[in-house]
Design a protein around this motif. Structure first.
Motif, PDB file in Angstrom:
ATOM      1  N   ARG A  10       0.868  -1.187   0.000  1.00 51.18           N
ATOM      2  CA  ARG A  10       0.000   0.000   0.000  1.00 51.18           C
ATOM      3  C   ARG A  10       0.897   1.227   0.000  1.00 51.18           C
ATOM      4  NH1 ARG A  10      -3.814   0.549   4.876  1.00 51.18           N
ATOM      5  NH2 ARG A  10      -2.269  -0.748   5.896  1.00 51.18           N
ATOM      6  N   ILE A  11       0.778   2.039  -1.053  1.00 54.15           N
ATOM      7  CA  ILE A  11       1.571   3.274  -1.118  1.00 54.15           C
ATOM      8  C   ILE A  11       0.674   4.444  -0.732  1.00 54.15           C
ATOM      9  CG2 ILE A  11       2.776   4.864  -2.696  1.00 54.15           C
ATOM     10  CD1 ILE A  11       3.888   2.419  -4.139  1.00 54.15           C
ATOM     11  N   PHE A  12       1.172   5.284   0.180  1.00 52.56           N
ATOM     12  CA  PHE A  12       0.392   6.446   0.623  1.00 52.56           C
ATOM     13  C   PHE A  12       0.904   7.678  -0.102  1.00 52.56           C
ATOM     14  CE2 PHE A  12       0.270   3.221   3.821  1.00 52.56           C
ATOM     15  CZ  PHE A  12      -1.078   3.176   4.159  1.00 52.56           C
ATOM     16  N   GLY A  13       0.010   8.273  -0.905  1.00 55.30           N
ATOM     17  CA  GLY A  13       0.407   9.452  -1.682  1.00 55.30           C
ATOM     18  C   GLY A  13       0.599   9.083  -3.133  1.00 55.30           C
ATOM     19  N   ASN A  14      -0.393   9.431  -3.942  1.00 51.48           N
ATOM     20  CA  ASN A  14      -0.303   9.167  -5.378  1.00 51.48           C
ATOM     21  C   ASN A  14      -0.675  10.427  -6.153  1.00 51.48           C
ATOM     22  OD1 ASN A  14       0.134   6.154  -5.255  1.00 51.48           O
ATOM     23  ND2 ASN A  14      -1.761   6.346  -4.083  1.00 51.48           N
ATOM     24  N   ALA A  15      -0.183  11.541  -5.687  1.00 54.83           N
ATOM     25  CA  ALA A  15      -0.520  12.817  -6.325  1.00 54.83           C
ATOM     26  C   ALA A  15       0.037  12.848  -7.743  1.00 54.83           C
ATOM     27  CB  ALA A  15       0.062  13.964  -5.506  1.00 54.83           C
ATOM     28  N   ALA A  16      -0.646  13.582  -8.605  1.00 56.56           N
ATOM     29  CA  ALA A  16      -0.170  13.728  -9.990  1.00 56.56           C
ATOM     30  C   ALA A  16       1.211  14.392  -9.992  1.00 56.56           C
ATOM     31  CB  ALA A  16      -1.175  14.549 -10.788  1.00 56.56           C
ATOM     32  N   GLU A  17       1.386  15.378  -9.124  1.00 60.72           N
ATOM     33  CA  GLU A  17       2.700  16.036  -8.991  1.00 60.72           C
ATOM     34  C   GLU A  17       3.326  15.522  -7.708  1.00 60.72           C
ATOM     35  OE1 GLU A  17       4.056  18.309 -11.109  1.00 60.72           O
ATOM     36  OE2 GLU A  17       2.348  17.947 -12.437  1.00 60.72           O
ATOM     37  N   LYS A  18       4.373  14.712  -7.855  1.00 59.83           N
ATOM     38  CA  LYS A  18       4.928  14.060  -6.671  1.00 59.83           C
ATOM     39  C   LYS A  18       6.455  14.068  -6.700  1.00 59.83           C
ATOM     40  CE  LYS A  18       4.838   9.723  -4.143  1.00 59.83           C
ATOM     41  NZ  LYS A  18       4.324   8.398  -3.900  1.00 59.83           N
ATOM     42  N   ILE A  59       8.551   7.767  -1.217  1.00 61.25           N
ATOM     43  CA  ILE A  59       7.487   6.762  -1.218  1.00 61.25           C
ATOM     44  C   ILE A  59       7.268   6.277   0.209  1.00 61.25           C
ATOM     45  CG2 ILE A  59       6.649   4.560  -2.124  1.00 61.25           C
ATOM     46  CD1 ILE A  59       8.295   4.954  -4.586  1.00 61.25           C
ATOM     47  N   SER A  60       6.019   6.492   0.687  1.00 64.21           N
ATOM     48  CA  SER A  60       5.616   5.996   2.003  1.00 64.21           C
ATOM     49  C   SER A  60       4.763   4.768   1.780  1.00 64.21           C
ATOM     50  CB  SER A  60       4.779   7.049   2.727  1.00 64.21           C
ATOM     51  OG  SER A  60       5.623   7.931   3.418  1.00 64.21           O
ATOM     52  N   PHE A  61       5.036   3.705   2.518  1.00 62.24           N
ATOM     53  CA  PHE A  61       4.281   2.481   2.253  1.00 62.24           C
ATOM     54  C   PHE A  61       4.138   1.588   3.485  1.00 62.24           C
ATOM     55  CE2 PHE A  61       7.844  -0.500   2.328  1.00 62.24           C
ATOM     56  CZ  PHE A  61       8.938   0.293   2.028  1.00 62.24           C
ATOM     57  N   LEU A  62       3.212   0.656   3.359  1.00 59.46           N
ATOM     58  CA  LEU A  62       3.049  -0.433   4.320  1.00 59.46           C
ATOM     59  C   LEU A  62       2.831  -1.696   3.503  1.00 59.46           C
ATOM     60  CD1 LEU A  62       0.607   1.189   6.929  1.00 59.46           C
ATOM     61  CD2 LEU A  62       3.012   0.591   7.320  1.00 59.46           C
ATOM     62  N   VAL A  63       3.263  -2.830   4.043  1.00 57.23           N
ATOM     63  CA  VAL A  63       3.079  -4.104   3.334  1.00 57.23           C
ATOM     64  C   VAL A  63       2.273  -5.045   4.221  1.00 57.23           C
ATOM     65  CG1 VAL A  63       4.213  -6.051   2.201  1.00 57.23           C
ATOM     66  CG2 VAL A  63       5.286  -3.784   2.160  1.00 57.23           C
ATOM     67  N   GLY A  64       1.092  -5.447   3.730  1.00 54.91           N
ATOM     68  CA  GLY A  64       0.229  -6.366   4.481  1.00 54.91           C
ATOM     69  C   GLY A  64       0.021  -5.861   5.895  1.00 54.91           C
ATOM     70  N   ASN A  65       0.183  -6.752   6.867  1.00 53.47           N
ATOM     71  CA  ASN A  65       0.016  -6.341   8.267  1.00 53.47           C
ATOM     72  C   ASN A  65       1.355  -6.136   8.961  1.00 53.47           C
ATOM     73  OD1 ASN A  65      -2.757  -6.438   8.187  1.00 53.47           O
ATOM     74  ND2 ASN A  65      -2.755  -8.673   8.472  1.00 53.47           N
ATOM     75  N   ILE A  66       2.401  -6.053   8.194  1.00 53.11           N
ATOM     76  CA  ILE A  66       3.734  -5.927   8.811  1.00 53.11           C
ATOM     77  C   ILE A  66       3.881  -4.534   9.409  1.00 53.11           C
ATOM     78  CG2 ILE A  66       6.229  -6.092   8.423  1.00 53.11           C
ATOM     79  CD1 ILE A  66       5.543  -7.768   5.899  1.00 53.11           C
ATOM     80  N   GLU A  74      -0.878   4.535  11.882  1.00 53.09           N
ATOM     81  CA  GLU A  74       0.029   5.038  12.922  1.00 53.09           C
ATOM     82  C   GLU A  74       1.335   5.530  12.343  1.00 53.09           C
ATOM     83  OE1 GLU A  74       1.134   2.415  16.085  1.00 53.09           O
ATOM     84  OE2 GLU A  74      -0.988   1.952  16.382  1.00 53.09           O
ATOM     85  N   GLY A  75       1.718   4.889  11.252  1.00 54.07           N
ATOM     86  CA  GLY A  75       3.000   5.260  10.661  1.00 54.07           C
ATOM     87  C   GLY A  75       3.204   4.526   9.350  1.00 54.07           C
ATOM     88  N   THR A  76       4.295   4.851   8.690  1.00 56.10           N
ATOM     89  CA  THR A  76       4.629   4.178   7.426  1.00 56.10           C
ATOM     90  C   THR A  76       6.130   3.887   7.417  1.00 56.10           C
ATOM     91  OG1 THR A  76       5.284   6.135   6.150  1.00 56.10           O
ATOM     92  CG2 THR A  76       2.917   5.613   6.194  1.00 56.10           C
ATOM     93  N   VAL A  77       6.532   3.157   6.393  1.00 56.26           N
ATOM     94  CA  VAL A  77       7.949   3.052   6.048  1.00 56.26           C
ATOM     95  C   VAL A  77       8.146   4.067   4.930  1.00 56.26           C
ATOM     96  CG1 VAL A  77       9.781   1.516   5.239  1.00 56.26           C
ATOM     97  CG2 VAL A  77       7.794   0.576   6.458  1.00 56.26           C
TER      98      VAL A  77
END
Ligand code: PMP
Length: 404
Positions: free
Chosen positions: A322-330, A334-341, A374-377
């Motif tokens: 799951r990537i957080f932030g998919n703005a057209a202008e970016k 890359i902030s992300f989370l994978v599954g429930n990890i 709560e947070g991302t990688v």
């Protein structure tokens, strides 16, 4: 085209190994590594030019003063300010915003007045306003965003009222990477007669910034995120605005005359530089800016956009991503989370593979709240990163994913 192999040689730390693995440094949003010329400049200044600046009649003091004031001109050129009087050296973005929050509130705000910020602000563009709010009874109004992480300009427009005194927004989100349309947002604010502060912490290292073209009243950034040293940063302010604001701190340097009855403050920009400034830091920051100029901000932006699309494509292919932030202008974040990890688990395991990413709320807890997490990688890229390093990250994430 950038010669990345040669550029990487300018950054000795990039060839280090951690846990006997090659270091992959993807924490550039937090701070960037320093090219050799910047580190050598610091040593050169201390070995050859060190003396307290301003008012010194002796040779070294004059030389050190000249270097500090030349650095101011380099910053002026770098962000295309009208005058070097508009460049104030601070400790960084945080101190620059605190300075404006404190002095602007003293001079221009009364109880019930409002400051507009956005939902994606760093704590350093929220808390200084809250400190002032508690003292003076002012309020924050917050621009919301859509699910891609783009600010809603219609909603922004609706926030303006008779009580609005300032807009304070980030140019680029340190979490989502969104490049906000600040030029348009400044134009809209000006239609309401409202000045704007732009937090340039995440824009200055990655794209050409022209404060006159933006027409921002205030623009702030940190040296350490733009390949310069820690402990030095910049507040740009339009001269007429800096003139209107009272000093932030009192002490030496910032005065013209002092008596026990009355003190006359110094002229700009010294009015805002109380005490001995970091004259070595300013000189090394100027060296960093010249280094960045040599590579070219357009080249940097192009190359980093290439890294962003490559990384986005590769990361999206990972199951549960799951990537957080998919703005057209970016920007290249890359902030992300994978599954429930949990993000901490992911960050700690990637670290053991030599990969430096950041985990947590990234000093943007209200944004985390809006995202319902709560947070991302976070992996944040620089022009010295490569597609091979992104492949190492992707393989690392796959390895962690399989462990869970
Ligand atoms: N604003 C933004 C958008 C940032 O990313 C950061 C640093 N993470 C800051 C402000 C604060 O910068 P500093 O800690 O250098 O003052």
């Amino acid at each position: 085209m950038l010669d990345i192999e040669n550029i990487r040689k300018d950054f000795p730390i990039l060839s280090h190994r951690v846990y006997d693995k090659p270091l992959v440094y993807f924490d550039n949003g937090a701070t960037t590594q320093k090219p050799r010329c910047v580190v050598e400049k610091i040593a050169y200044e201390y070995y050859n030019v060190n003396a307290n600046i301003h008012r010194g009649v002796h040779f070294l003091s004059q030389e050190a003063t000249e270097a500090h004031e030349e650095a101011r001109k380099t910053v002026q050129r770098f962000i295309h300010a009208r005058s070097s009087n508009e460049i104030v050296f601070t400790r960084g973005t945080t101190e620059s915003i605190n300075l404006v929050a404190s002095s602007f509130t003293d001079a221009c705000m009364a109880e019930g007045d409002e400051v507009i910020v956005s939902v994606m602000e760093h704590h350093s563009n929220i808390v200084p306003w809250q400190i002032q709010a508690a003292k003076k009874g002012i309020a924050l109004r917050v621009i919301p965003m859509n699910e891609k992480g783009e600010l809603l300009l219609d909603e922004y427009e609706k926030l303006f009222s008779e009580k609005t005194r300032l807009v304070s927004v980030t140019y680029v989100s340190n979490v989502l990477g969104t490049i906000n349309p600040v030029k348009e947002m400044i134009r809209m604010a000006h239609e309401h007669g409202v000045p704007v502060l732009v937090d340039g912490a995440q824009s200055t290292p990655h794209m050409k910034v022209d404060v006159q073209d933006l027409d921002a009243e205030f623009y702030v950034f940190s040296g350490h995120k733009v390949y310069g040293p820690t402990g030095i940063g910049v507040l740009y302010g339009k001269e007429e605005w800096l003139d209107r604001l009272p000093p932030y701190q009192g002490g030496g340097e910032m005065i013209a005359t002092v008596s026990f009855e009355k003190t006359v403050f110094n002229e700009l920009p010294f009015k805002f530089e109380a005490g001995t400034p970091d004259y070595v830091g300013s000189t090394a920051l100027a060296e960093a800016l010249r280094y960045v100029e040599r590579i070219g901000l357009d080249n940097i932006a192009d190359y980093e956009q290439g890294l962003l699309s490559y990384a986005t494509r590769k990361l999206q292919a990972i199951e549960g991503m799951r990537i957080f932030g998919n703005a057209a202008e970016k920007g290249a974040v890359i902030s992300f989370l994978v599954g429930n990890i949990h993000h901490y688990d992911m960050g700690m395991l990637l670290d053991r593979l030599g990969i430096a990413v950041r985990t947590g709320h990234h000093c943007a807890q209200p944004l985390m709240h809006a995202l319902g997490i709560e947070g991302t990688v976070r992996a944040s890229f620089s022009f010295y990163n490569t597609e091979e390093e992104i492949d190492i990250l992707v393989a690392g994430i796959e390895r962690v994913r399989k462990m869970f």
